[in-house]
Motif scaffolding. Structure first.
Motif, PDB file in Angstrom:
ATOM      1  N   PRO A 283       0.625   6.684   3.659  1.00 24.48           N
ATOM      2  CA  PRO A 283      -0.316   7.798   3.799  1.00 24.48           C
ATOM      3  C   PRO A 283       0.389   9.138   3.579  1.00 24.48           C
ATOM      4  O   PRO A 283       1.553   9.313   3.935  1.00 24.48           O
ATOM      5  CB  PRO A 283      -0.793   7.674   5.249  1.00 24.48           C
ATOM      6  N   ARG A 284      -0.326  10.062   2.995  1.00 24.19           N
ATOM      7  CA  ARG A 284       0.230  11.382   2.700  1.00 24.19           C
ATOM      8  C   ARG A 284       0.802  12.038   3.958  1.00 24.19           C
ATOM      9  O   ARG A 284       1.841  12.674   3.916  1.00 24.19           O
ATOM     10  CB  ARG A 284      -0.847  12.254   2.058  1.00 24.19           C
TER      11      ARG A 284
ATOM     12  N   LEU B  54       0.845  -1.191   0.000  1.00 21.51           N
ATOM     13  CA  LEU B  54       0.000   0.000   0.000  1.00 21.51           C
ATOM     14  C   LEU B  54       0.878   1.238   0.000  1.00 21.51           C
ATOM     15  O   LEU B  54       1.950   1.243   0.603  1.00 21.51           O
ATOM     16  CB  LEU B  54      -0.885   0.008   1.247  1.00 21.51           C
ATOM     17  N   PRO B  55       0.445   2.296  -0.662  1.00 21.16           N
ATOM     18  CA  PRO B  55       1.235   3.527  -0.609  1.00 21.16           C
ATOM     19  C   PRO B  55       1.197   4.118   0.791  1.00 21.16           C
ATOM     20  O   PRO B  55       0.219   3.963   1.520  1.00 21.16           O
ATOM     21  CB  PRO B  55       0.524   4.433  -1.615  1.00 21.16           C
TER      22      PRO B  55
ATOM     23  N   ARG C 249       4.520  11.358   4.743  1.00 25.07           N
ATOM     24  CA  ARG C 249       5.573  11.730   3.778  1.00 25.07           C
ATOM     25  C   ARG C 249       6.676  12.565   4.402  1.00 25.07           C
ATOM     26  O   ARG C 249       7.805  12.551   3.937  1.00 25.07           O
ATOM     27  CB  ARG C 249       4.970  12.446   2.581  1.00 25.07           C
TER      28      ARG C 249
ATOM     29  N   GLU D 243      -7.087   3.981   7.214  1.00 30.13           N
ATOM     30  CA  GLU D 243      -7.576   3.625   5.881  1.00 30.13           C
ATOM     31  C   GLU D 243      -6.443   3.256   4.931  1.00 30.13           C
ATOM     32  O   GLU D 243      -6.466   2.197   4.306  1.00 30.13           O
ATOM     33  CB  GLU D 243      -8.380   4.784   5.297  1.00 30.13           C
ATOM     34  N   ASP D 244      -5.445   4.109   4.820  1.00 32.71           N
ATOM     35  CA  ASP D 244      -4.373   3.887   3.848  1.00 32.71           C
ATOM     36  C   ASP D 244      -3.483   2.699   4.204  1.00 32.71           C
ATOM     37  O   ASP D 244      -2.905   2.068   3.313  1.00 32.71           O
ATOM     38  CB  ASP D 244      -3.508   5.137   3.700  1.00 32.71           C
ATOM     39  N   LEU D 245      -3.357   2.392   5.491  1.00 30.95           N
ATOM     40  CA  LEU D 245      -2.501   1.283   5.916  1.00 30.95           C
ATOM     41  C   LEU D 245      -3.294   0.011   6.196  1.00 30.95           C
ATOM     42  O   LEU D 245      -2.734  -0.965   6.667  1.00 30.95           O
ATOM     43  CB  LEU D 245      -1.713   1.675   7.172  1.00 30.95           C
ATOM     44  N   ASP D 246      -4.591   0.051   5.913  1.00 32.17           N
ATOM     45  CA  ASP D 246      -5.443  -1.096   6.211  1.00 32.17           C
ATOM     46  C   ASP D 246      -5.257  -1.495   7.676  1.00 32.17           C
ATOM     47  O   ASP D 246      -5.086  -2.659   8.009  1.00 32.17           O
ATOM     48  CB  ASP D 246      -5.104  -2.259   5.271  1.00 32.17           C
TER      49      ASP D 246
ATOM     50  N   GLU E 262      -6.838   8.699   8.166  1.00 33.11           N
ATOM     51  CA  GLU E 262      -6.020   8.441   6.974  1.00 33.11           C
ATOM     52  C   GLU E 262      -5.074   7.274   7.221  1.00 33.11           C
ATOM     53  O   GLU E 262      -4.914   6.405   6.365  1.00 33.11           O
ATOM     54  CB  GLU E 262      -5.223   9.700   6.608  1.00 33.11           C
TER      55      GLU E 262
END
Length: 133
Positions: free
Chosen positions: A20-21, A17-18, A24, A90-93, A87
């Motif tokens: 999370p913003r 998975l990308p 960064r 959700e983004d990291l499951d 975020e």
């Protein structure tokens, strides 16, 4: 809960998975350890105690540690950062609110370690030794 069960059966293979913003800001600089916790769950306090005892070791390894509880993200050792709990989940499951979970993200933004039970700092840091540089 089903996702957690499937992960337990399938193992803790790295996710693709990308990042999370909001993470960064750590890219290429620091690893991030996220402890998803609930005040009602004693696993969160056990994990917190284990991590605090190894505070200097995490600093030496360049690992930022955050507790994700409710709708907030709270640093365990350092200054606050602007991170979004929803975020991250959700983004990291990640685990749902109220569930315990541990996720280690490497400097390249990839998930390298997941756990649904508290881990000793030696186990977490030991996982770094198995990561390619």
């Amino acid at each position: 809960m089903l996702k957690s069960f499937v992960r337990e059966i399938m193992g803790t293979a790295p996710h693709k998975l990308p990042a999370p913003r909001c993470l960064r800001q750590f890219a290429g600089k620091k690893r991030v350890l996220l402890v998803f916790a609930d005040a009602e769950d004693d696993r969160a306090s056990r994990q917190d105690d284990l991590l605090r005892k190894a505070h200097m070791r995490f600093i030496e390894e360049g690992i930022e540690v955050f507790n994700v509880a409710g709708g907030g993200v709270f640093p365990l050792f350092d200054d606050p950062h602007d991170l979004d709990a929803d975020e991250l989940r959700e983004d990291l499951d990640g685990p749902q609110p109220g569930e315990f979970g541990l996720i280690l993200i490497d400097r390249d933004g990839k998930v390298k370690l997941r756990a649904s039970e508290p881990m000793r700092p030696e186990e977490i840091i030991g996982a770094l030794a198995t990561m390619p540089h």
